[in-house]
Design an enzyme around this catalytic site. Structure first.
Site, PDB file in Angstrom:
ATOM      1  N   GLN A 108      53.066 -33.770 -11.756  1.00 31.44           N
ATOM      2  CA  GLN A 108      54.149 -34.563 -12.329  1.00 31.44           C
ATOM      3  C   GLN A 108      54.146 -35.929 -11.675  1.00 31.44           C
ATOM      4  O   GLN A 108      53.898 -36.062 -10.470  1.00 31.44           O
ATOM      5  CB  GLN A 108      55.499 -33.883 -12.111  1.00 31.44           C
ATOM      6  CG  GLN A 108      55.669 -32.590 -12.894  1.00 31.44           C
ATOM      7  CD  GLN A 108      56.997 -31.909 -12.618  1.00 31.44           C
ATOM      8  OE1 GLN A 108      57.264 -31.474 -11.521  1.00 31.44           O
ATOM      9  NE2 GLN A 108      57.835 -31.819 -13.647  1.00 31.44           N
ATOM     10  N   LEU A 121      50.266 -28.840 -13.908  1.00 27.86           N
ATOM     11  CA  LEU A 121      49.225 -29.306 -12.990  1.00 27.86           C
ATOM     12  C   LEU A 121      49.728 -30.412 -12.083  1.00 27.86           C
ATOM     13  O   LEU A 121      49.281 -30.558 -10.939  1.00 27.86           O
ATOM     14  CB  LEU A 121      48.010 -29.824 -13.781  1.00 27.86           C
ATOM     15  CG  LEU A 121      47.234 -28.794 -14.604  1.00 27.86           C
ATOM     16  CD1 LEU A 121      46.178 -29.496 -15.448  1.00 27.86           C
ATOM     17  CD2 LEU A 121      46.584 -27.764 -13.685  1.00 27.86           C
ATOM     18  N   VAL A 145      51.839 -33.101 -16.570  1.00 24.47           N
ATOM     19  CA  VAL A 145      50.543 -32.639 -17.079  1.00 24.47           C
ATOM     20  C   VAL A 145      50.494 -31.115 -16.981  1.00 24.47           C
ATOM     21  O   VAL A 145      50.785 -30.541 -15.926  1.00 24.47           O
ATOM     22  CB  VAL A 145      49.373 -33.253 -16.289  1.00 24.47           C
ATOM     23  CG1 VAL A 145      48.031 -32.749 -16.838  1.00 24.47           C
ATOM     24  CG2 VAL A 145      49.421 -34.778 -16.357  1.00 24.47           C
ATOM     25  N   ASP A 154      46.937 -48.512 -12.495  1.00 21.83           N
ATOM     26  CA  ASP A 154      47.534 -47.546 -11.567  1.00 21.83           C
ATOM     27  C   ASP A 154      46.422 -46.781 -10.844  1.00 21.83           C
ATOM     28  O   ASP A 154      46.442 -45.547 -10.778  1.00 21.83           O
ATOM     29  CB  ASP A 154      48.459 -46.593 -12.310  1.00 21.83           C
ATOM     30  CG  ASP A 154      49.436 -45.873 -11.368  1.00 21.83           C
ATOM     31  OD1 ASP A 154      49.663 -46.382 -10.252  1.00 21.83           O
ATOM     32  OD2 ASP A 154      49.955 -44.813 -11.746  1.00 21.83           O
TER      33      ASP A 154
END
Length: 374
Positions: A53, A51, A59, A170
């Site tokens: 990176q 999905l 993921v 983040d």
């Protein structure tokens, strides 16, 4: 089997089991997945199931035997010294119950690197919707404002309503996912830090993403909740202007979106860059009110920024006004209300530049000394 048992112990499996058994409420939904379950779910981590990176890992999408779709995060690095903190974060994140935070379903500790399993969110990232390379976004100004409000609400919850305050560290548009109904879901807590109840800041090695990183945190290594506020301010500007937060292809004076935005506000040139879908007369004052809010989030000194609860409340107020335009105040009243409801002082210390050139110097220093992905 011996390797799996070794990894399970190495990754804190016994500590997690102990934590679960010592708490009799709220932990029944924590699941410790087996390595086989996740291998089958991802077709042995087939490349077609990736999905996304990032700097912290990859993921994958997976489908469990009960047909439930999941997202599996495989970190790149495992730090043995951080295992206890990792387990504590698993426990705390599993207790988070907020509609705008991606739900942690469980983890797998039988592999060399611990795996986290989240609910699957189907409609991509906010970044993808802001910066569509093909076609025009179908989202209206009302949608963008709602998404911003939902994100702020989730961050405010993490800061003040979770059992232990959590600093995301983040916040960026790629870490805000959208579901089928375009509801915002804050994700990726790989860089997150727990804030002890008796402290307002912690000292850490600086981590973050260029363009979103709080300059005060960068220079002091002192992480506070206001670091997330700064990053969210960049996301607001990203939504308002439809431009990426940092781009080496742009000229130096506009390379960093935050400093460029501040200069536009200072020179009253912001409306020149508003995308067409935001230029209707009934939206301009509301747009400018959000811009003023973003500007306050981008104050160089953390103490001069509003907290996330104040940001979320102001965005929600603007949303309500959008639903009932007959009671909309003038922009001056909106700005005044924000200032009155906030505890922050707009005056800057001489240690931190408020002028655009000063902020550009800060950003250039950050670029030269940081080894972050472009």
């Amino acid at each position: 089997m011996k390797m799996k048992e070794k990894f399970f112990r190495q990754n804190g499996g016994l500590l997690l089991q102990q934590q679960i058994s010592s708490h009799h409420d709220g932990f029944e939904f924590i699941k410790i997945f087996t390595a086989e379950e996740l291998e089958v779910a991802t077709n042995n981590y087939d490349i077609d199931n990736i999905l996304g990176q990032g700097g912290y890992g990859t993921v994958y999408k997976g489908i469990l035997s009960n047909h439930q779709a999941i997202a599996i995060k495989k970190s790149k690095i495992v730090d043995a010294s951080q295992i206890e903190q990792f387990i504590n974060e698993v426990i705390i994140l599993s207790k988070i119950n907020h509609r705008n935070v991606v739900k942690l379903l469980g983890c797998c500790l039988e592999t060399e690197v611990p795996l986290l399993v989240y609910e699957y969110i189907s409609n991509g990232t906010l970044f993808e919707h802001i910066h569509k390379t093909h076609g025009i976004s179908l989202l209206s100004w009302e949608d963008w404002l709602r998404i911003a409000t939902e994100t702020a609400s989730a961050l405010a919850y993490l800061h003040s309503s979770a059992s232990t305050p959590i600093i995301h560290r983040d916040v960026k548009s790629t870490n805000i996912l959208l579901d089928d109904n375009y509801t915002a879901k804050v994700s990726d807590f790989g860089a997150s830090r727990l804030l002890p109840m008796d402290k307002t800041q912690i000292t850490t090695l600086v981590q973050g993403t260029l363009g979103y990183l709080d300059p005060e945190y960068f220079h002091t290594s002192k992480l506070t909740e206001k670091s997330d506020v700064y990053s969210f301010g960049v996301v607001l500007v990203e939504i308002l202007l439809g431009q990426k937060p940092f781009c080496f292809e742009r000229s130096e004076e506009v390379r960093n979106l935050a400093t460029y935005f501040i200069s536009l506000m200072k020179e009253n040139h912001l409306l020149q860059l508003i995308e067409n879908r935001f230029t209707t007369e009934d939206k301009i004052e509301q747009f400018l009110a959000v811009a003023e809010l973003a500007k306050s989030c981008l104050s160089v000194r953390g103490e001069d920024r509003p907290n996330m609860k104040e940001v979320a409340d102001e965005l929600e107020r603007l949303r309500r006004l959008n639903k009932h335009p007959w009671v909309q105040p003038k922009l001056e009243e909106s700005v005044s209300l924000l200032s009155e409801s906030s505890s922050f002082n707009p005056a800057f210390s001489s240690n931190y530049p408020n002028d655009v050139s000063g902020q550009c110097t800060l950003v250039n220093d950050m670029i030269l000394s940081m080894d972050l992905p472009r």
